[in-house]
Motif scaffolding. Structure first.
Motif, PDB file in Angstrom:
ATOM      1  N   LEU A  18      -7.064  77.086 -55.588  1.00  0.00           N
ATOM      2  CA  LEU A  18      -7.928  75.910 -54.937  1.00  0.00           C
ATOM      3  C   LEU A  18      -7.355  74.695 -55.475  1.00  0.00           C
ATOM      4  O   LEU A  18      -6.610  74.730 -56.425  1.00  0.00           O
ATOM      5  N   GLY A  19      -7.565  73.698 -54.568  1.00  0.00           N
ATOM      6  CA  GLY A  19      -7.104  72.403 -54.883  1.00  0.00           C
ATOM      7  C   GLY A  19      -8.163  71.486 -56.122  1.00  0.00           C
ATOM      8  O   GLY A  19      -9.060  72.188 -56.189  1.00  0.00           O
ATOM      9  N   ALA A  20      -7.710  70.568 -56.115  1.00  0.00           N
ATOM     10  CA  ALA A  20      -8.493  69.720 -56.919  1.00  0.00           C
ATOM     11  C   ALA A  20      -9.961  69.221 -56.285  1.00  0.00           C
ATOM     12  O   ALA A  20      -9.766  69.216 -54.941  1.00  0.00           O
ATOM     13  N   PRO A  21     -10.908  69.029 -56.782  1.00  0.00           N
ATOM     14  CA  PRO A  21     -12.240  68.310 -55.959  1.00  0.00           C
ATOM     15  C   PRO A  21     -11.805  67.312 -55.120  1.00  0.00           C
ATOM     16  O   PRO A  21     -11.136  66.214 -55.797  1.00  0.00           O
ATOM     17  N   ARG A  22     -12.547  67.093 -54.094  1.00  0.00           N
ATOM     18  CA  ARG A  22     -12.522  66.010 -53.228  1.00  0.00           C
ATOM     19  C   ARG A  22     -13.372  64.767 -53.518  1.00  0.00           C
ATOM     20  O   ARG A  22     -13.214  63.947 -53.124  1.00  0.00           O
ATOM     21  N   TYR A  23     -14.329  65.116 -54.476  1.00  0.00           N
ATOM     22  CA  TYR A  23     -15.110  63.925 -54.818  1.00  0.00           C
ATOM     23  C   TYR A  23     -15.004  63.664 -56.528  1.00  0.00           C
ATOM     24  O   TYR A  23     -14.092  64.315 -57.058  1.00  0.00           O
ATOM     25  N   ALA A  24     -15.842  62.920 -56.773  1.00  0.00           N
ATOM     26  CA  ALA A  24     -15.461  62.257 -58.577  1.00  0.00           C
ATOM     27  C   ALA A  24     -16.438  63.284 -59.445  1.00  0.00           C
ATOM     28  O   ALA A  24     -17.109  62.951 -60.077  1.00  0.00           O
ATOM     29  N   TYR A  25     -15.563  64.565 -59.601  1.00  0.00           N
ATOM     30  CA  TYR A  25     -16.073  65.264 -60.565  1.00  0.00           C
ATOM     31  C   TYR A  25     -15.030  66.127 -61.009  1.00  0.00           C
ATOM     32  O   TYR A  25     -14.234  66.025 -60.243  1.00  0.00           O
ATOM     33  N   GLU A  26     -15.219  66.796 -62.061  1.00  0.00           N
ATOM     34  CA  GLU A  26     -14.184  67.906 -62.404  1.00  0.00           C
ATOM     35  C   GLU A  26     -14.706  69.190 -62.103  1.00  0.00           C
ATOM     36  O   GLU A  26     -15.633  69.639 -62.036  1.00  0.00           O
ATOM     37  N   TYR A  36     -18.212  74.838 -68.237  1.00  0.00           N
ATOM     38  CA  TYR A  36     -19.209  74.705 -66.987  1.00  0.00           C
ATOM     39  C   TYR A  36     -18.516  74.666 -65.692  1.00  0.00           C
ATOM     40  O   TYR A  36     -17.423  74.049 -65.948  1.00  0.00           O
ATOM     41  N   VAL A  37     -18.795  75.600 -64.791  1.00  0.00           N
ATOM     42  CA  VAL A  37     -17.852  75.574 -63.762  1.00  0.00           C
ATOM     43  C   VAL A  37     -18.879  74.866 -62.615  1.00  0.00           C
ATOM     44  O   VAL A  37     -20.124  75.171 -62.550  1.00  0.00           O
ATOM     45  N   SER A  38     -18.336  73.748 -62.099  1.00  0.00           N
ATOM     46  CA  SER A  38     -18.985  73.127 -60.913  1.00  0.00           C
ATOM     47  C   SER A  38     -19.084  73.967 -59.682  1.00  0.00           C
ATOM     48  O   SER A  38     -18.546  75.046 -59.554  1.00  0.00           O
ATOM     49  N   GLY A  39     -20.176  73.529 -58.829  1.00  0.00           N
ATOM     50  CA  GLY A  39     -20.617  74.197 -57.624  1.00  0.00           C
ATOM     51  C   GLY A  39     -19.391  74.805 -56.724  1.00  0.00           C
ATOM     52  O   GLY A  39     -18.498  73.891 -56.682  1.00  0.00           O
ATOM     53  N   GLN A  40     -19.489  76.046 -56.375  1.00  0.00           N
ATOM     54  CA  GLN A  40     -18.450  76.493 -55.628  1.00  0.00           C
ATOM     55  C   GLN A  40     -18.986  76.933 -54.324  1.00  0.00           C
ATOM     56  O   GLN A  40     -20.053  77.973 -54.523  1.00  0.00           O
TER      57      GLN A  40
END
Length: 152
Positions: A18-26, A36-40
């Motif tokens: 997976l690449g880095a998120p496209r928006y302003a979050y980790e 904590y894992v952001s929404g996938q």
């Protein structure tokens, strides 16, 4: 080879890159022994987004496949952040894009829960929320996030 890597191999599962998120979050955030894992979302390794709305143009089987796909992405994020050997899934939050008449979100999200159990064994046992959503980012069928305990 670790137990988790052996399980992945035995299940013929390869985690996506997976690449880095496209928006302003980790993609993940760690605080002490919690990750904590952001929404996938239900995006395949090839980049295709499994889309639809349960009860409209997506079946229960489509939803289970999408939930498994999102869970693979979640595992890939955990692996990238801390590895998979010393973790325990504490809480899985899940949303399934659903028509108002579709009420079997728990069966859909079982696809993700079962994958976590298959890959992580007892460390994949978790508390869970499975909710309907009118629409999800990029038209995805399923989105998951998680709280993970990191040992050691």
């Amino acid at each position: 080879m670790t137990d988790v890597k052996e399980r992945l191999k035995a299940l013929s599962i390869e985690l996506p890159v997976l690449g880095a998120p496209r928006y302003a979050y980790e993609a993940t955030a760690r605080w002490g022994d919690l990750l904590y894992v952001s929404g996938q979302i239900s995006r395949t390794a090839s980049g295709e987004i499994l889309r639809g709305r349960l009860g409209d143009d997506a079946t229960l089987a489509d939803g289970v496949t999408a939930a498994r796909t999102a869970a693979l992405n979640l595992l890939a994020r955990v692996d990238d952040a801390v590895g998979l050997d010393n973790v325990h899934v504490l809480k899985l939050n899940a949303w399934a894009s659903s028509a108002p008449t579709f009420v079997d979100q728990p069966s859909v999200i079982d696809g993700a829960s079962q994958l976590l159990l298959d890959v992580l064994g007892d460390a994949g046992r978790h508390a869970r929320t499975a909710l309907p959503a009118h629409v999800l980012p990029q038209g995805a069928l399923v989105e998951l996030d998680a709280t993970i305990a990191v040992r050691g």
